[in-house]
Scaffold this motif. Structure first.
Motif, PDB file in Angstrom:
ATOM      1  N   MET A  55      -2.863 -34.543  44.812  1.00  0.00           N
ATOM      2  CA  MET A  55      -3.244 -35.547  46.418  1.00  0.00           C
ATOM      3  C   MET A  55      -2.296 -35.842  46.718  1.00  0.00           C
ATOM      4  O   MET A  55      -1.999 -36.149  47.331  1.00  0.00           O
ATOM      5  N   GLN A  56      -1.120 -36.178  45.418  1.00  0.00           N
ATOM      6  CA  GLN A  56       0.356 -37.029  46.186  1.00  0.00           C
ATOM      7  C   GLN A  56       0.426 -36.151  47.183  1.00  0.00           C
ATOM      8  O   GLN A  56       1.532 -36.489  48.286  1.00  0.00           O
ATOM      9  N   VAL A  57       1.037 -34.490  47.443  1.00  0.00           N
ATOM     10  CA  VAL A  57       1.741 -33.824  47.836  1.00  0.00           C
ATOM     11  C   VAL A  57       0.937 -33.671  49.081  1.00  0.00           C
ATOM     12  O   VAL A  57       1.208 -34.036  50.415  1.00  0.00           O
ATOM     13  N   VAL A  58      -0.907 -33.534  49.081  1.00  0.00           N
ATOM     14  CA  VAL A  58      -1.739 -33.768  50.185  1.00  0.00           C
ATOM     15  C   VAL A  58      -1.281 -35.079  51.135  1.00  0.00           C
ATOM     16  O   VAL A  58      -1.486 -34.690  52.347  1.00  0.00           O
ATOM     17  N   LEU A  59      -0.900 -35.523  50.632  1.00  0.00           N
ATOM     18  CA  LEU A  59      -1.097 -36.870  51.186  1.00  0.00           C
ATOM     19  C   LEU A  59       0.116 -36.974  52.035  1.00  0.00           C
ATOM     20  O   LEU A  59       0.822 -37.652  52.788  1.00  0.00           O
ATOM     21  N   VAL A  60       1.323 -36.812  51.443  1.00  0.00           N
ATOM     22  CA  VAL A  60       2.606 -36.317  51.946  1.00  0.00           C
ATOM     23  C   VAL A  60       2.393 -35.384  53.668  1.00  0.00           C
ATOM     24  O   VAL A  60       3.372 -35.578  53.391  1.00  0.00           O
ATOM     25  N   GLN A  61       1.719 -33.885  52.695  1.00  0.00           N
ATOM     26  CA  GLN A  61       1.454 -33.386  54.263  1.00  0.00           C
ATOM     27  C   GLN A  61       0.786 -34.105  55.332  1.00  0.00           C
ATOM     28  O   GLN A  61       1.124 -34.081  56.318  1.00  0.00           O
ATOM     29  N   PRO A  66       6.398 -31.687  52.210  1.00  0.00           N
ATOM     30  CA  PRO A  66       6.177 -31.958  51.242  1.00  0.00           C
ATOM     31  C   PRO A  66       6.225 -30.844  49.975  1.00  0.00           C
ATOM     32  O   PRO A  66       5.408 -30.342  48.763  1.00  0.00           O
ATOM     33  N   GLU A  67       6.440 -29.734  51.259  1.00  0.00           N
ATOM     34  CA  GLU A  67       7.348 -28.504  49.421  1.00  0.00           C
ATOM     35  C   GLU A  67       7.850 -28.620  48.554  1.00  0.00           C
ATOM     36  O   GLU A  67       7.654 -28.375  47.686  1.00  0.00           O
ATOM     37  N   GLU A 115      10.015 -50.176  49.167  1.00  0.00           N
ATOM     38  CA  GLU A 115      10.238 -48.898  48.584  1.00  0.00           C
ATOM     39  C   GLU A 115      11.272 -47.618  49.271  1.00  0.00           C
ATOM     40  O   GLU A 115      11.434 -47.977  50.207  1.00  0.00           O
ATOM     41  N   LYS A 116      11.814 -47.208  48.150  1.00  0.00           N
ATOM     42  CA  LYS A 116      13.043 -46.290  48.934  1.00  0.00           C
ATOM     43  C   LYS A 116      12.627 -44.657  48.150  1.00  0.00           C
ATOM     44  O   LYS A 116      12.282 -45.101  47.967  1.00  0.00           O
ATOM     45  N   SER A 120       8.255 -42.270  45.290  1.00  0.00           N
ATOM     46  CA  SER A 120       7.853 -42.781  46.842  1.00  0.00           C
ATOM     47  C   SER A 120       9.189 -41.329  47.967  1.00  0.00           C
ATOM     48  O   SER A 120       9.441 -41.713  47.517  1.00  0.00           O
ATOM     49  N   THR A 121       7.610 -41.053  48.470  1.00  0.00           N
ATOM     50  CA  THR A 121       8.843 -39.996  49.329  1.00  0.00           C
ATOM     51  C   THR A 121       8.682 -40.346  50.527  1.00  0.00           C
ATOM     52  O   THR A 121       9.876 -40.082  51.064  1.00  0.00           O
TER      53      THR A 121
END
Lengths: 267, 83, 238
Positions: free
Chosen positions: A158-164, A254-255, C41-42, C92-93
């Motif tokens: 779900m973290q990846v989904v959010l990043v997408q 995201p990938e 966050e970085k 964090s992204t």
């Protein structure tokens, strides 16, 4: 609203490496191979977690344009695509819509089940027909409460989904339609693993949030750069590396995070 | 780096830029004006509006000296950096 | 289900923690100031602290290597930073920094991680906020593709006002430019359009919301639907 359940039983009885010869057709319908699953998220599960979820999975055939989740509607199943592709679409009540995510063989739908709430947050609609494994919401919820590691694995996805979604917000404000289209084709290529797609310009326009003729122009431009081959409702990728170079930093975040979070998935 | 103020003129009306931004020099000022005007024009067009060529940026330095007048029509007609 | 019982906090999430969960996190909460531009966050770095905002605005910002910053998430006293952690990631992204000074209660990540492991109710509750943030981001993607500059500006002003109150915002054009994904000089143009419609008054460094309903109407569905989802998932603000 259409559902993907039609014709399910007929298509679901896939012979599997370990299926018992003596079981009835009805029981066999639900038997999913214990061998390496085609869905990468399932493939990344521990043997124990896969053994836990496997008996609850059934194979289902998804038709293009099937709506699997409607905003604020109940989520009946979580789908793990095998070779189908599903769009996650943010939809305003007045009908304005845009794609914010894409789920293929690397992922799953059913975000609201994994995150705990019952109602769908976005619309999920089938983009490319194909097969998917699915599990009823109640069954998945029960498994998530039984296995912390299974829940952790799906939460990480779900973290990846959010990043997408965040990357889509970013490129929607900064990239030209041509680059967004190229990004979209790359993402689809990653998630389906084929070079040729049957896609109408109308569908692409809806995904990218532009008028249909704009898609025609953008496809023409990508074709002029020898990156794709495009005919009526058919697109072929000719030069993947060239597409990546063309979109540059607009593609891939995201990938990248998916690969970091699921190193064993083979994505 | 000097600070430049991009005041925005719409006919008789001037909207003041109180904040300003640090830019290395006149070339960067012009580039920013061009890119920003292209952005505004594109957004207007997407909103179904006519091209806003009657508008302009009046750019002043900290001493309030006029550095550049940049009509939006230039952004509509000439090439420039991608916004 | 989630009543704001812990009234000594302004943060809507902490206010709604169960007594047991509050007892679990409270010893590790440290009140801190959030000065303008403080980095919370970085990008692509391990998260050190999670901040439960009491006031002010934190902005989640995505960056194209050659391009400008663009905001993809807005956090005030209704939320928290560190959602990646709640989802089980440790980094964090995106960047997250303070765009409007305020205060927060912060908690070291190890303590939050152990609280999440000890409680069966804490993570499910915080995941509700993750969903609300996901919806906010989805709408940002939607408006970035589909809405005019002035409509997006109306939405952001309303979202900021919800987190600040008083119909008076002291936000820089630089911040508004990041929110809107445009060059800074363009903000003056967009503000002028809203001013021309009588919806706001822009004074030196201050924006006064004159007609909230008019702004909501202009935002055309992009504001209020995500806010309704927050109320559904977590509860009424304030």
């Amino acid at each position: 609203m259409t559902r993907a359940a039609n014709g399910l039983a007929a298509k679901a009885a896939i012979p599997t490496a370990d299926s018992d010869k003596g079981t009835t057709a009805d029981a066999r319908r639900k038997v999913i191979s214990a061998a390496r699953p085609r869905n990468m998220l399932l493939r990344g599960l521990s043997a124990q977690d896969f053994a836990l979820i496997r008996p609850r999975l059934e194979r289902s055939t998804l038709q293009a344009k099937d709506v699997l989740e409607e905003v604020n509607g109940p989520v009946e199943y979580a789908y793990f695509p095998e070779d189908s592709l599903i769009s996650v679409i943010a939809t305003q009540r007045d009908g304005k819509a845009i794609e914010v995510g894409m789920v293929g063989r690397e992922g799953m739908t059913g975000t609201a089940i994994v995150l705990g709430n019952g109602e769908a947050l976005n619309e999920c609609r089938v983009q490319l027909e194909g097969s998917a494994l699915r599990i009823p919401a109640a069954g998945l919820r029960e498994l998530l409460s039984r296995s912390a590691s299974l829940h952790a694995q799906f939460l990480r996805y779900m973290q990846v989904v959010l990043v997408q979604a965040t990357q889509t917000a970013l490129v929607n404000s900064h990239l030209t339609v041509e680059k967004r289209l190229a990004r979209w084709l790359l993402m689809m290529h990653d998630r389906v693993g084929e070079n040729e797609f049957d896609l109408t310009h109308e569908f692409l326009a809806a995904m990218l949030g532009v008028r249909r003729p704009g898609v025609t122009v953008a496809l023409h431009m990508l074709e002029g750069r020898h990156l794709i081959r495009s005919t009526r409702s058919h697109i072929g990728i000719r030069d993947r590396a060239g597409l990546e170079e063309f979109v540059a930093s607009g593609y891939g975040i995201p990938e990248e995070h998916y690969r970091r979070l699921f190193p064993g998935a083979g994505f | 780096m000097p600070r430049y103020f991009f005041h925005y003129r719409d006919g008789d009306r001037l909207s003041e830029d109180y904040e300003g931004e640090l830019l290395p020099g006149i070339a960067a000022v012009e580039e920013t004006a061009m890119a920003s005007a292209k952005e505004i024009i594109a957004d207007g067009l997407l909103g179904g509006n006519p091209v806003l060529t009657g508008y302009s940026y009046e750019i002043r330095d900290e001493a309030r000296n006029l550095v550049l007048v940049f009509p939006f029509s230039e952004a509509a007609e000439k090439p420039g950096p991608r916004p | 289900m989630y009543k704001p019982n812990n009234k000594k906090y302004k943060n809507e999430l902490i206010r709604r923690l169960s007594q047991e969960d509050l007892a679990l996190v409270e010893p590790d909460l440290v009140r801190c100031e959030l000065p303008l531009r403080m980095m919370l966050e970085k990008r692509n770095s391990p998260i050190e602290f999670v901040y439960f905002l009491e006031g002010g605005i934190g902005s989640i910002v995505a960056k194209m290597p050659m391009g400008r910053d663009t905001e993809v998430g807005l956090i005030g006293f209704e939320g928290m930073t560190g959602t990646a952690l709640v989802l089980g990631d440790d980094q964090s992204t995106h960047e997250c920094y303070v765009q409007l000074a305020g205060e927060a209660h912060r908690m070291p990540v190890d303590q939050l991680r152990s609280a999440l492991a000890q409680s069966t109710t804490l993570r499910p509750f915080l995941l509700r906020y993750v969903q609300a943030l996901f919806i906010q981001t989805s709408y940002t993607a939607l408006v970035n593709a589909r809405s005019k500059l002035e409509e997006r500006l109306a939405r952001w002003l309303l979202m900021c006002d919800d987190r600040v109150g008083g119909d008076r915002l002291t936000i820089t054009h630089e911040f508004l430019a990041i929110m809107l994904g445009v060059r800074r000089p363009g903000v003056t143009v967009a503000l002028q359009i809203l001013e021309g419609k009588g919806l706001i008054r822009a004074n030196r460094g201050e924006i006064i919301l004159r007609d909230r309903n008019g702004l909501i109407e202009l935002a055309d569905g992009a504001y209020s639907e995500p806010e309704g989802e927050y109320r559904r998932l977590i509860g009424e603000i304030g």
